[in-house]
Structure formats: structure tokens, C-alpha cells
Design a protein around this motif. Structure first.
Motif, PDB file in Angstrom:
ATOM      1  N   LEU A 184     -11.651 -28.390-162.707  1.00  0.00           N
ATOM      2  CA  LEU A 184     -10.334 -28.267-162.076  1.00  0.00           C
ATOM      3  C   LEU A 184     -10.443 -28.194-160.565  1.00  0.00           C
ATOM      4  O   LEU A 184      -9.597 -28.709-159.847  1.00  0.00           O
ATOM      5  CB  LEU A 184      -9.633 -26.996-162.590  1.00  0.00           C
ATOM      6  CG  LEU A 184      -8.872 -27.128-163.908  1.00  0.00           C
ATOM      7  CD1 LEU A 184      -8.247 -25.805-164.271  1.00  0.00           C
ATOM      8  CD2 LEU A 184      -7.808 -28.212-163.801  1.00  0.00           C
ATOM      9  N   LYS A 185     -11.474 -27.522-160.087  1.00  0.00           N
ATOM     10  CA  LYS A 185     -11.577 -27.328-158.646  1.00  0.00           C
ATOM     11  C   LYS A 185     -12.673 -28.173-158.008  1.00  0.00           C
ATOM     12  O   LYS A 185     -12.933 -28.062-156.822  1.00  0.00           O
ATOM     13  CB  LYS A 185     -11.860 -25.851-158.358  1.00  0.00           C
ATOM     14  CG  LYS A 185     -10.728 -24.926-158.760  1.00  0.00           C
ATOM     15  CD  LYS A 185     -11.127 -23.478-158.515  1.00  0.00           C
ATOM     16  CE  LYS A 185     -10.008 -22.549-158.900  1.00  0.00           C
ATOM     17  NZ  LYS A 185     -10.440 -21.141-158.818  1.00  0.00           N
ATOM     18  N   SER A 186     -13.327 -28.974-158.798  1.00  0.00           N
ATOM     19  CA  SER A 186     -14.464 -29.763-158.302  1.00  0.00           C
ATOM     20  C   SER A 186     -15.485 -28.874-157.625  1.00  0.00           C
ATOM     21  O   SER A 186     -15.900 -29.121-156.504  1.00  0.00           O
ATOM     22  CB  SER A 186     -13.971 -30.809-157.292  1.00  0.00           C
ATOM     23  OG  SER A 186     -13.429 -31.894-157.966  1.00  0.00           O
ATOM     24  N   LEU A 187     -15.861 -27.828-158.320  1.00  0.00           N
ATOM     25  CA  LEU A 187     -16.771 -26.849-157.732  1.00  0.00           C
ATOM     26  C   LEU A 187     -17.946 -26.639-158.645  1.00  0.00           C
ATOM     27  O   LEU A 187     -17.782 -26.561-159.854  1.00  0.00           O
ATOM     28  CB  LEU A 187     -16.078 -25.494-157.656  1.00  0.00           C
ATOM     29  CG  LEU A 187     -15.282 -25.110-156.436  1.00  0.00           C
ATOM     30  CD1 LEU A 187     -14.776 -23.711-156.636  1.00  0.00           C
ATOM     31  CD2 LEU A 187     -16.144 -25.202-155.190  1.00  0.00           C
ATOM     32  N   GLU A 188     -19.109 -26.482-158.016  1.00  0.00           N
ATOM     33  CA  GLU A 188     -20.250 -26.117-158.841  1.00  0.00           C
ATOM     34  C   GLU A 188     -20.313 -24.604-158.901  1.00  0.00           C
ATOM     35  O   GLU A 188     -20.107 -23.928-157.893  1.00  0.00           O
ATOM     36  CB  GLU A 188     -21.533 -26.662-158.226  1.00  0.00           C
ATOM     37  CG  GLU A 188     -22.583 -26.935-159.271  1.00  0.00           C
ATOM     38  CD  GLU A 188     -23.877 -27.428-158.672  1.00  0.00           C
ATOM     39  OE1 GLU A 188     -24.109 -28.638-158.713  1.00  0.00           O
ATOM     40  OE2 GLU A 188     -24.636 -26.584-158.173  1.00  0.00           O
ATOM     41  N   LYS A 247     -19.137 -16.063-162.074  1.00  0.00           N
ATOM     42  CA  LYS A 247     -17.899 -16.180-162.841  1.00  0.00           C
ATOM     43  C   LYS A 247     -17.939 -15.555-164.234  1.00  0.00           C
ATOM     44  O   LYS A 247     -16.888 -15.219-164.771  1.00  0.00           O
ATOM     45  CB  LYS A 247     -17.540 -17.674-163.025  1.00  0.00           C
ATOM     46  CG  LYS A 247     -17.257 -18.398-161.743  1.00  0.00           C
ATOM     47  CD  LYS A 247     -15.936 -18.005-161.140  1.00  0.00           C
ATOM     48  CE  LYS A 247     -15.655 -18.814-159.898  1.00  0.00           C
ATOM     49  NZ  LYS A 247     -14.401 -18.462-159.267  1.00  0.00           N
ATOM     50  N   HIS A 254     -15.636 -14.670-156.635  1.00  0.00           N
ATOM     51  CA  HIS A 254     -17.016 -14.441-157.060  1.00  0.00           C
ATOM     52  C   HIS A 254     -17.269 -13.006-157.459  1.00  0.00           C
ATOM     53  O   HIS A 254     -16.998 -12.087-156.683  1.00  0.00           O
ATOM     54  CB  HIS A 254     -17.984 -14.820-155.928  1.00  0.00           C
ATOM     55  CG  HIS A 254     -17.976 -16.271-155.641  1.00  0.00           C
ATOM     56  ND1 HIS A 254     -18.724 -16.834-154.638  1.00  0.00           N
ATOM     57  CD2 HIS A 254     -17.319 -17.301-156.221  1.00  0.00           C
ATOM     58  CE1 HIS A 254     -18.518 -18.142-154.614  1.00  0.00           C
ATOM     59  NE2 HIS A 254     -17.669 -18.438-155.561  1.00  0.00           N
ATOM     60  N   VAL A 280     -19.583 -25.888-150.856  1.00  0.00           N
ATOM     61  CA  VAL A 280     -18.960 -26.018-152.163  1.00  0.00           C
ATOM     62  C   VAL A 280     -18.232 -24.730-152.544  1.00  0.00           C
ATOM     63  O   VAL A 280     -17.115 -24.744-153.006  1.00  0.00           O
ATOM     64  CB  VAL A 280     -20.029 -26.357-153.225  1.00  0.00           C
ATOM     65  CG1 VAL A 280     -19.410 -26.429-154.596  1.00  0.00           C
ATOM     66  CG2 VAL A 280     -20.679 -27.684-152.879  1.00  0.00           C
ATOM     67  N   ILE A 302     -12.155 -27.161-152.934  1.00  0.00           N
ATOM     68  CA  ILE A 302     -11.222 -28.263-152.737  1.00  0.00           C
ATOM     69  C   ILE A 302     -10.721 -28.703-154.088  1.00  0.00           C
ATOM     70  O   ILE A 302     -11.468 -28.797-155.060  1.00  0.00           O
ATOM     71  CB  ILE A 302     -11.936 -29.423-152.047  1.00  0.00           C
ATOM     72  CG1 ILE A 302     -12.758 -28.874-150.876  1.00  0.00           C
ATOM     73  CG2 ILE A 302     -10.953 -30.446-151.576  1.00  0.00           C
ATOM     74  CD1 ILE A 302     -13.756 -29.851-150.360  1.00  0.00           C
ATOM     75  N   GLN A 303      -9.423 -29.019-154.157  1.00  0.00           N
ATOM     76  CA  GLN A 303      -8.840 -29.302-155.458  1.00  0.00           C
ATOM     77  C   GLN A 303      -9.236 -30.673-155.964  1.00  0.00           C
ATOM     78  O   GLN A 303      -9.478 -30.863-157.127  1.00  0.00           O
ATOM     79  CB  GLN A 303      -7.318 -29.198-155.382  1.00  0.00           C
ATOM     80  CG  GLN A 303      -6.666 -29.297-156.731  1.00  0.00           C
ATOM     81  CD  GLN A 303      -5.425 -28.423-156.798  1.00  0.00           C
ATOM     82  OE1 GLN A 303      -5.070 -27.808-155.826  1.00  0.00           O
ATOM     83  NE2 GLN A 303      -4.799 -28.391-157.945  1.00  0.00           N
ATOM     84  N   THR A 313     -11.644 -34.219-155.202  1.00  0.00           N
ATOM     85  CA  THR A 313     -12.803 -34.646-154.408  1.00  0.00           C
ATOM     86  C   THR A 313     -12.340 -35.558-153.288  1.00  0.00           C
ATOM     87  O   THR A 313     -11.518 -36.437-153.492  1.00  0.00           O
ATOM     88  CB  THR A 313     -13.804 -35.405-155.279  1.00  0.00           C
ATOM     89  OG1 THR A 313     -13.080 -36.364-156.053  1.00  0.00           O
ATOM     90  CG2 THR A 313     -14.523 -34.460-156.225  1.00  0.00           C
TER      91      THR A 313
END
Lengths: 445, 279
Positions: A85-89, A115, A177, B49, B235-236, B238
Motif C-alpha cells: 500500500l505504501k511502497s515501503l520496505e 511493525k 515504527h 524508504v 510515499i504512497q 512509486t
């Protein structure tokens, strides 16, 4: 509990390593924790692994060989994840490990990354059932027509195997976090803390948690303060404390209301106007908070000091110890290279008479609250020959440097000791220096 | 106060007035340098990130503090007037919050901030502690302005060095302090960058959506970008072109910097930025 303070040699004086330092080549250690009896020591690393060490039983034949710690179990606790959803690793780094008190033959610990919190069961298996009726020794299912007689399976001894299994996974409760977890003294609940919220969980229930603290402002533009650490009181299951980036602590009582946004006590030391600078707030940010074993005191660590607070006095700390005050004139550089944001932890010894915390250059410091003496020791390979006593170190601030001293400018700021642990009853300490774990104990005993 | 411990260089009492003035000047230069350093850190945060919220909040608070003091001094007005654009209005909103709210897309309007945002932050973080005679102690004299610019140019130079040397596998030397070499190299380039760092404040002064040209430019940008919650937790969606894509394109078009080509390089980079924003 062994008394630490003695007439002839205080426990600040004689520390050595019973065996060569333990070298874990893989990854940077991110957390260290003894279990409640001190029999086990767990470390978590940046790669999501947990390594558990067990103390050797002392043998009567070799009384001089104090119990050494050897690897007991290694397992992968967390894997890297991707939040689509957030494009986060999501990093797999283990932020904290907390042991549960032992209630049966198995050991339980909680480990968390940014998380997700997981409950792991570590158990031993030294027997194996043999003589199944429906399957043969290889595990293949036997053809029922070939079975002519029944037998009772027998437990046969086997080589000891230690296995770790995930029993609960507590996920999807934190937007920010996770920086702390703390098991309640009721042994039924625990809390997990992120930058803005604290959640309360029941150890048995993974699909629901209760939010007990929320400091997120309605408009994030107004955000000026975050939660940095939190811990339950060791005996009062309704009381917990959390610290903030503004150098304050709040003691909360869960009986007062469901959402503990209103504190029972607010601990803050008034600012010293003579020391004021643009870095004042940053260095006042509390990186760790720990209750004493007795539950009467609180200890906080900020960038330059460790403070001991009396729970009954909110206006100022009882004691303040300078960890590395020589860094005060270097704050600008430390801000530039981000070292000023390093989060050091602090620990109590079993009797609450000595406190310990880490510093740079692989130095760590101990403060004896009774004698007011302090010592600086170094965790390094040169100093860790078996049974060699650690030599106290000294940092030279200015003027003429003596032979054994090290000057401030020669300190290695990449070698930082952020995580340490003290055995719950004995004078055995575990010090994590980047990816090496050192275990020291005092020779007085 | 920012720092203490100035030693008087001249024992004569006649110079008291000049000394005080010099001290005040160097104090405000140092304060400026701290402000710039903080802004750079905040921008670099956006490209990570997972930005560390505690760190971001502490840096933002520091920026706010500096800005408040500068507003009291009256020096803040001077700064904003120096770089004002025709549509400039009084900037009441604190910069710090704007920095936290700023979306990386809007930053592309000012080439300066974008310069830093595409850099790998790792180079900056692994820097050894420098003996900070320059930044911590009070520096009086000619050295100070160069140091100020050197600080800003730091990250930019280091990233270029990284890009140029990454194939050779040369490990970065820690850039110990802002040496003279850096100062001469970057003086012109970073003057430009400083202006652009402040230039970006002006962009935020106009409420979003008021300028039709801007609107059209960003018509396809997801509005949820402006949600700070999203910003701080990631970031929502890419971005079209990641930071590494840009670094690659930089590597091919730039060689190691030299005195004369520094300014030319920056102009070329601006040009590239415009192309990307326009597309």
C-alpha cells in the motif's frame, strides 16, 4: 541475589571475560536481553535473526570454571517484508526482545521488528517416539493390509534438539515504527509502543489490541514530540511509563481511563539556561527508560547523561551521571554526522546499586550509586583475553594527554555500544559492540 | 546561544565595538550554516524508504527554533527579501512545518533542493567526525563564508564523487572537514544552491491550487501526496523516476568535477530537471 558492593573490591573494579569473546560474524546486533533467571541470553540482529545462549551448568569437578554461555538456539524471527500500500520496505531488524517468565519446560520470548511482534516458543526435544503402526521408520505410510500386529510406540532417547516455533504473530496494529515492548507483571498482557501510540495486547489474542496512549495530533503539521520508549512497572500491573523526545516522562495508570492520554505523573527537569543551545532539545531526548527492579526508581538515558528518578519526585532527578560530557563541545559535528541521534540504552544491576550504559569507541560506563564511583571499560578483542581483567579507560579532555589516555579527537564514533544487559542476580554483563557480543563477569565471586 | 567560548584575539579595549560586531556576524553565519544543514537533512529524509520519525521531528524542531530566533532578530525578513520573487508575500507559516509537508514533486520547481534529494544519503552518514573547529567554535574572518558554502556543497560533492567512482569500487574517503579545495570548487555552485534552498520557501507561500499554471503542471499528481501522514510513513505511489535512475543519468553525463565545470554542471543538471518535470 548476590550483593554487588563489597569492602575490598567494588564490583566496578574487576571485570573479566571467562572465555574468548563471542564472535557473531553475520550482522549488527540490535538488542540483548537476559531471561528472568539469567540462564538464557538472547540477541537479535539486523538480519532478523535471534540467537539464544545458555549458561553451562556449573560442575562440581571444575568449580573455577564459572558457567559459560554457549549457543543454544538460532532462528530467523523476522523476514524483510514489503508494504504494497505504501511502497515501503519493512526492515527485518529486531528492535527488541523480551522474555516471558518461565512457567513450564519451554521458554517463551517476544521479539519485534518495526511493525510486527512475535511470540516464540523455544523447547527441547531429547526423546523421539519409535514404533508407529501406520508408518514405517522413514515416515512412509504403510499399506494397511500389511499390518498384522499392533504395538505401542516407545520413546527413545535422541540427541538434544532445540527448536523454536512461532506461537503468535501480533501484526497490523502499528502505523509507525515499534520502538519498545514490555511484558506486564500479570504475565497475561504486554504493550507495544511506536512513535505515536501504545497498544495493549493479551498474549493469547492476536487479532485485537487496545490503544492506551495516542499522541498523534489531528494535524500532523503540529507534531513536535514523539514517544521514544515505554515500560510497565515491575510489580504494579496497572502502571507504566513512557518517555518522549522532549526529555519528559509520563507515568500512567490504566485504571484511571481506557485511553491513558492524561498522565498521573509528569517528570521533567527544568532546563539549565546556561547550557542552552540549538542542540538542547535533541540531547535531552530520552533514548531509554527503565524501572529499577524494586520499582521505586526510574532511570533515563539522554545523549550525554543517565538520570535516576524517584517515582515520588517529578520535579527533578535524584541523581545525574555524566556519560561523556566531553562531547558537549562537539555537538555540531555529531549533529552533522547524525551521531547525535544515536539511541543508547541503560541497565540496572540486580540490586539496583549500579547502572551501566554504553558510549563511543566501544567504551561502556558503570556508575555505582552508593560509592559515587564510576568506571569506563572497553569491549575490544585486545582486552578480551580469557580471564584477563579489564583495564579502566580514560578520555583526555584537554591539555596534556597521559600515556594510557585517549584524546577526544581520536575516538571512533562508528564503534558505539548501544545495547547492554545485566544478569538479573549476578555480576555478569553482556555488551553488544556492533556485530560482536562480549560477556564479562566480575572475579570477586 | 549557539556556542560559547570565544577567545578575544586582541587585548586592546579600543576594539570592543568591532569585536562584538564580528562576534555577532560569525554567530549568525554559524546559525545560518546550522539551518542549512538541518534543511538538507530533512530533505534527504524524504528519499529514505522509511524516514525515522523521531529524527525528523527533532531536526524540524531545530529548524523552527532557528527560524524563530532569526525572526526576532529581524534577520529572517532580510533573508526572504533577498530571494523574493514577484509574487512574494509575507511568510508567516513556519518553514519547518512546510518542510515536513512538502511533497517531492513540488520540489522539482526549485532545482536546488532536488539536487540534494537525489543523492544517496549513505555517503553522508558514514562520515567520520570532523574536528569541528569550523562549525562549533566561533570563526572570525574570511574563512567563515567559505565554510558556510562548503557545508552546503558537501553532500553534493560527495554524491558526485560516489557516482564517478562507483564503478572503480573506490571506497569513499571521509571528507574530513571543508578543506580549501572544496571551498574553491564549490563557492560558485553552492551560492546558486543556497539561493535555491531559500527559493523553495516562496513556492509554499501560495496556497496549493491558486496558480493555474502550477495546477496544470501538477494536475496528474495524486493529491494524497500532501497528506503528511503518508509523507512521513512513506510515499504512497512509486515515483516515475527513482533516485537511482537519476544518479545513473548523472553518471553518464558528468565526469569528476573540476573548478571550471562546476557551474556548468549545475546548469546542465537544472536543464535535466526541467525536462523531467515537464514530461
Amino acid at each position: 541475589m548476590l550483593p554487588c558492593h563489597r569492602e575490598t573490591a567494588g564490583c566496578l573494579d574487576v571485570w573479566s571475560s571467562p572465555c574468548p569473546f563471542l564472535f557473531i560474524p553475520a550482522d549488527i546486533i540490535s538488542t540483548v536481553e537476559f531471561n528472568p533467571t539469567g540462564e538464557l541470553l538472547a540477541t537479535g540482529d539486523k538480519g532478523g535473526r535471534v540467537v539464544v545462549f545458555q549458561r553451562e551448568q556449573e560442575s562440581k569437578n571444575q568449580p573455577h570454571r564459572r558457567g559459560e554461555y554457549n549457543v543454544y538456539s538460532t532462528f530467523q524471527s523476522h523476514e524483510p517484508e514489503f508494504d504494497y500500500l505504501k511502497s515501503l520496505e519493512i526492515e527485518e531488524k529486531i528492535n527488541k526482545i523480551r522474555w516471558l517468565p518461565q512457567q513450564n519446560a519451554a521458554y517463551f520470548l517476544l521479539s519485534t521488528n518495526d511493525k510486527t511482534v512475535k511470540l516464540w516458543k523455544i523447547s527441547e526435544r531429547d526423546k523421539r517416539p519409535e514404533g508407529y503402526n501406520l508408518k514405517d521408520e522413514d515416515g512412509r505410510i504403510r499399506d494397511p493390509s500389511t499390518i498384522t500386529a499392533l504395538r505401542v510406540p516407545v520413546l527413545q532417547p535422541m540427541d538434544l534438539m532445540v527448536e523454536a516455533t512461532p506461537r503468535r504473530v501480533f501484526s497490523n496494529a502499528h502505523t509507525y515504527h515499534i520502538n519498545s515492548i514490555s511484558v506486564n507483571s500479570d504475565y497475561e498482557t504486554y504493550m507495544s509502543t511506536d512513535d505515536l501510540r501504545i497498544n495493549l495486547w493479551n498474549l493469547e489474542i492476536t487479532n485485537r489490541s487496545f490503544n492506551i496512549v495516542d499522541i498523534k495530533p489531528a494535524n500532523m503539521e503540529e507534531l513536535t514530540e514523539v514517544i521514544t520508549a515505554a515500560e510497565f512497572h515491575p510489580h504494579q500491573c496497572n502502571t507504566f511509563v513512557y518517555s518522549s523526545s522532549k526529555g519528559t516522562m509520563r507515568l500512567c495508570d490504566m485504571r484511571a481511563s481506557a485511553l491513558c492520554d492524561n498522565h498521573s505523573k509528569f517528570f521533567e527537569e527544568p532546563e539549565d539556561p546556561s547550557n542552552r543551545s540549538f542542540f538542547s532539545e535533541i540531547i535531552s531526548s530520552i533514548s531509554d527508560v527503565k524501572f529499577s527492579h524494586s520499582g521505586r526508581y526510574l532511570m533515563t538515558r539522554d545523549y550525554l547523561t543517565v538520570k535516576v528518578w524517584d517515582l515520588n519526585m517529578e520535579s527533578k532527578p535524584l541523581e545525574t551521571y555524566q556519560v561523556h560530557d566531553y562531547l558537549r563541545s562537539k555537538l555540531c559535528s555529531l549533529y552533522e554526522n547524525d551521531c547525535i541521534f544515536d539511541k543508547f540504552e541503560c541497565v540496572w544491576n540486580g540490586s539496583d546499586s549500579v547502572i551501566m550504559t554504553g558510549s563511543y569507541n566501544n567504551f561502556f560506563r558503570m556508575f555505582d550509586r552508593n560509592t559515587k564511583r564510576d568506571v569506563t571499560l572497553e569491549a575490544s578483542r585486545e582486552n578480551s583475553k580469557p580471564r584477563a581483567v579489564l583495564k579502566p579507560r580514560k578520555v583526555c579532555v584537554g591539555g596534556k594527554r597521559r600515556k594510557d589516555e585517549i584524546s577526544v579527537d581520536s575516538l571512533d564514533f562508528s564503534k558505539k555500544i548501544l545495547h547492554t544487559a545485566w544478569h538479573p542476580s549476578e555480576n555478569i554483563i553482556a555488551v553488544a559492540a556492533t556485530n560482536n557480543l562480549y560477556i564479562f563477569q566480575d572475579k570477586v565471586n | 546561544m549557539y556556542s560559547k567560548g570565544t577567545k578575544r584575539k586582541f587585548s586592546g579595549s579600543a576594539d570592543t565595538a568591532t569585536d562584538d560586531k564580528a562576534m555577532a556576524a560569525s554567530y549568525s553565519l554559524q546559525r545560518q550554516s546550522l539551518l542549512d544543514m538541518s534543511l538538507i537533512k530533512l530533505q534527504l529524509c524524504h528519499m529514505l524508504v522509511e524516514p525515522n520519525l523521531c529524527r525528523s521531528v527533532l531536526i524540524a524542531n531545530t529548524v523552527r527554533q532557528i527560524q524563530e530566533e532569526m525572526t526576532h532578530d529581524g534577520s529572517w525578513q532580510v533573508v526572504t527579501e533577498a530571494f523574493s520573487s514577484p509574487s512574494h508575500g509575507p511568510s508567516d507559516r513556519l518553514v519547518a512545518t512546510e518542510v515536513l509537508c512538502r511533497s517531492p514533486v513540488l520540489e522539482q520547481q526549485g532545482g536546488g533542493p532536488k539536487l540534494y534529494s537525489v543523492m544517496g544519503y549513505n555517503g553522508c552518514r558514514e562520515e567520520e567526525v570532523v574536528t569541528d573547529k569550523a562549525l562549533c567554535s566561533v570563526a572570525v574572518g574570511d574563512g567563515a563564508p567559505a565554510l558556510l558554502l562548503g557545508t552546503i556543497g558537501h553532500c553534493w560533492d560527495r554524491a558526485e564523487l560516489r557516482v564517478a567512482e562507483v564503478e572503480a569500487g573506490v571506497s569513499e574517503d571521509s571528507l574530513s572537514g571543508s578543506g580549501d579545495e572544496e571551498e574553491t570548487r564549490c563557492r560558485e555552485g553552492t551560492k546558486l544552491a543556497t539561493g535555491q534552498v531559500f527559493g523553495m520557501f516562496e513556492i509554499k507561500n501560495s496556497p496549493p491550487g491558486s496558480d493555474p499554471a502550477l495546477e496544470e503542471l501538477f494536475s496528474d499528481v495524486d493529491a494524497s501526496y500532501y497528506d503528511l501522514d503518508t509523507m512521513l510513513t512513506g510515499i504512497q505511489s512509486t515515483p516515475k523516476m527513482g533516485p537511482y535512475d537519476l544518479l545513473d543519468s548523472l553518471a553518464s553525463s558528468h565526469g569528476p568535477t573540476s573548478n571550471s565545470t562546476c557551474r556548468a554542471d549545475l546548469n546542465e543538471l537544472d536543464h535535466i530537471m526541467e525536462i523531467i518535470v515537464g514530461s
